[in-house]
Design an enzyme around this catalytic site. Structure first.
Site, short mmCIF file in Angstrom:
data_model
loop_
_atom_site.label_atom_id
_atom_site.label_comp_id
_atom_site.label_asym_id
_atom_site.label_seq_id
_atom_site.Cartn_x
_atom_site.Cartn_y
_atom_site.Cartn_z
N TRP A 173 0.83 -1.22 0.00
CA TRP A 173 0.00 0.00 0.00
C TRP A 173 0.85 1.25 0.00
O TRP A 173 0.52 2.24 -0.67
CB TRP A 173 -1.00 -0.02 1.16
CG TRP A 173 -2.05 -1.07 0.95
CD1 TRP A 173 -2.22 -2.21 1.68
CD2 TRP A 173 -3.07 -1.10 -0.08
NE1 TRP A 173 -3.27 -2.94 1.16
CE2 TRP A 173 -3.81 -2.29 0.09
CE3 TRP A 173 -3.41 -0.24 -1.13
CZ2 TRP A 173 -4.87 -2.64 -0.74
CZ3 TRP A 173 -4.47 -0.59 -1.96
CH2 TRP A 173 -5.18 -1.77 -1.76
N ASP B 97 -1.21 6.52 6.59
CA ASP B 97 -2.32 5.68 6.11
C ASP B 97 -2.58 4.64 7.20
O ASP B 97 -1.81 3.69 7.35
CB ASP B 97 -1.93 5.01 4.78
CG ASP B 97 -2.99 4.03 4.29
OD1 ASP B 97 -4.03 3.86 4.98
OD2 ASP B 97 -2.78 3.43 3.22
N LYS C 222 -12.37 -1.41 7.61
CA LYS C 222 -11.81 -2.45 8.49
C LYS C 222 -12.35 -2.29 9.91
O LYS C 222 -13.06 -3.15 10.40
CB LYS C 222 -10.29 -2.41 8.50
CG LYS C 222 -9.64 -3.22 7.41
CD LYS C 222 -9.54 -2.48 6.13
CE LYS C 222 -8.73 -3.28 5.12
NZ LYS C 222 -8.63 -2.56 3.87
N1 PMP Z 1 -4.27 1.40 2.41
C1 PMP Z 1 -4.34 0.28 3.16
C2 PMP Z 1 -3.37 0.09 4.28
C3 PMP Z 1 -5.33 -0.68 2.88
O1 PMP Z 1 -5.42 -1.79 3.61
C4 PMP Z 1 -6.23 -0.44 1.82
C5 PMP Z 1 -7.35 -1.41 1.48
N2 PMP Z 1 -7.20 -2.70 1.80
C6 PMP Z 1 -6.10 0.72 1.06
C7 PMP Z 1 -5.11 1.62 1.40
C8 PMP Z 1 -7.03 1.02 -0.08
O2 PMP Z 1 -8.24 1.36 0.48
P1 PMP Z 1 -9.57 1.67 -0.35
O3 PMP Z 1 -10.03 0.39 -0.90
O4 PMP Z 1 -10.46 2.25 0.71
O5 PMP Z 1 -9.22 2.66 -1.40
#
Ligand code: PMP
Length: 292
Positions: free
Chosen positions: A35, A105, A129
């Site tokens: 991520w 994040d 989450k």
């Molecule tokens: N950052 C992290 C740490 C994640 O776990 C996720 C989704 N699993 C995201 C970003 C992307 O999130 P979204 O699907 O809400 O765009």
């Protein structure tokens, strides 16, 4: 200020650099997993991105020691991912960036434990989450950061305008925000963040103990000091055994254990809502499967 937005954490990958990087200076990114990589890649469309440190070469198994990170003292901000959901890598402490603005994040570990909010300039998280349903993105931002937002951004991508309008610049995700209210009340009734942290530590320990007592049949992905309390990732000796593990676990009522498609293996995601009994049940299954 707490803002309720849409577009998921993924839109924040762009919105952060759009508000704080475009046209001026450089930002430091700390990469401890997939991520963070995605966040840095998006930011490159807006300005100069410097990778202050990355654990990619070692396979994203660890978190850097703060003293080993070579921050750019003029960085516009430092970005990191407090829990890397895919690899199961978590920082156990708030990052101390020596006074530089910290952008985090926290999508997959927000509200899992108390944090020192003063150490952060901006925290963002897709709600899905630990906070509520998908479709709401929570942003916590300091007034100091809001004051830095340049003029001329599209309104819905401008943190200052959203804050000035109490997240009501357009029709928000009312149902999602209502559920967040219920989840926060549930958390408070359950004893708040200290209590949920204690429960999360217990749940994770139950699973990591099962890995550690398996004589190497299960091998944890994360180094011990970087083990995530939210996503427990491990491998079995062969991909065939991993498939068999997932199939048999599903028959026993435990679904969703296959690791993310990009890395394979097994991933047990044990967010706030996941019960202690679930971790006990999985650990018992792990013991039984490995002995068989
Ligand atoms: N950052 C992290 C740490 C994640 O776990 C996720 C989704 N699993 C995201 C970003 C992307 O999130 P979204 O699907 O809400 O765009």
């Amino acid at each position: 200020r707490v803002l309720f937005l849409q577009g998921g954490a993924t839109l924040q990958f762009s919105m952060v650099p759009m508000n704080f990087l475009a046209g001026i200076g450089s930002a430091d990114y700390i990469l401890t997993g997939a991520w963070g990589e995605k966040a840095a890649a998006e930011a490159r469309s807006f300005g100069s991105v410097r990778i202050a440190t990355s654990t990619a070469e070692a396979g994203y198994r660890t978190v850097p020691q703060i003293d080993d990170i070579d921050f750019d003292p003029s960085a516009r901000y430092i970005h990191y991912t407090s829990n890397e959901t895919i690899e199961g890598i978590e920082f156990s402490n708030d990052l101390d960036a020596h006074g530089l603005p910290v952008v985090c994040d926290a999508s997959s570990n927000i509200l899992s434990k108390p944090i020192d909010i003063k150490k952060y300039s901006l925290i963002y998280a897709g709600a899905q989450k630990n906070i509520g349903p998908s479709g709401v993105t929570v942003v916590i931002i300091s007034d100091e950061m809001l004051a830095r937002v340049p003029d001329g951004l599209p309104s819905l991508l401008d943190y200052r305008k959203i804050a000035e309008n109490g997240s009501l610049l357009n029709t928000p995700n009312t149902w999602g925000i209502y559920i967040i209210d219920l989840v926060c009340k549930w958390l408070a009734d359950a004893g708040g963040l200290e209590a949920i942290q204690a429960r999360n530590i217990m749940k994770a320990r139950i699973l990591y103990d099962a890995i550690d007592r398996s004589d190497g049949f299960y091998s944890g992905h994360a180094d011990r000091n970087a083990r995530s309390l939210m996503n427990v990732t491990f491998r079995l000796p062969t991909p065939d055994l991993e498939r068999q593990f997932c199939t048999e676990a599903a028959s026993a009522g435990m679904v969703g254990l296959a690791g993310h498609r990009s890395v394979g293996g097994i991933r047990a995601s044990i967010y706030n809502a996941f019960p202690l009994e679930g971790a006990e049940c999985l650990a018992a299954f792990m013991d039984e499967f490995s002995s068989r």
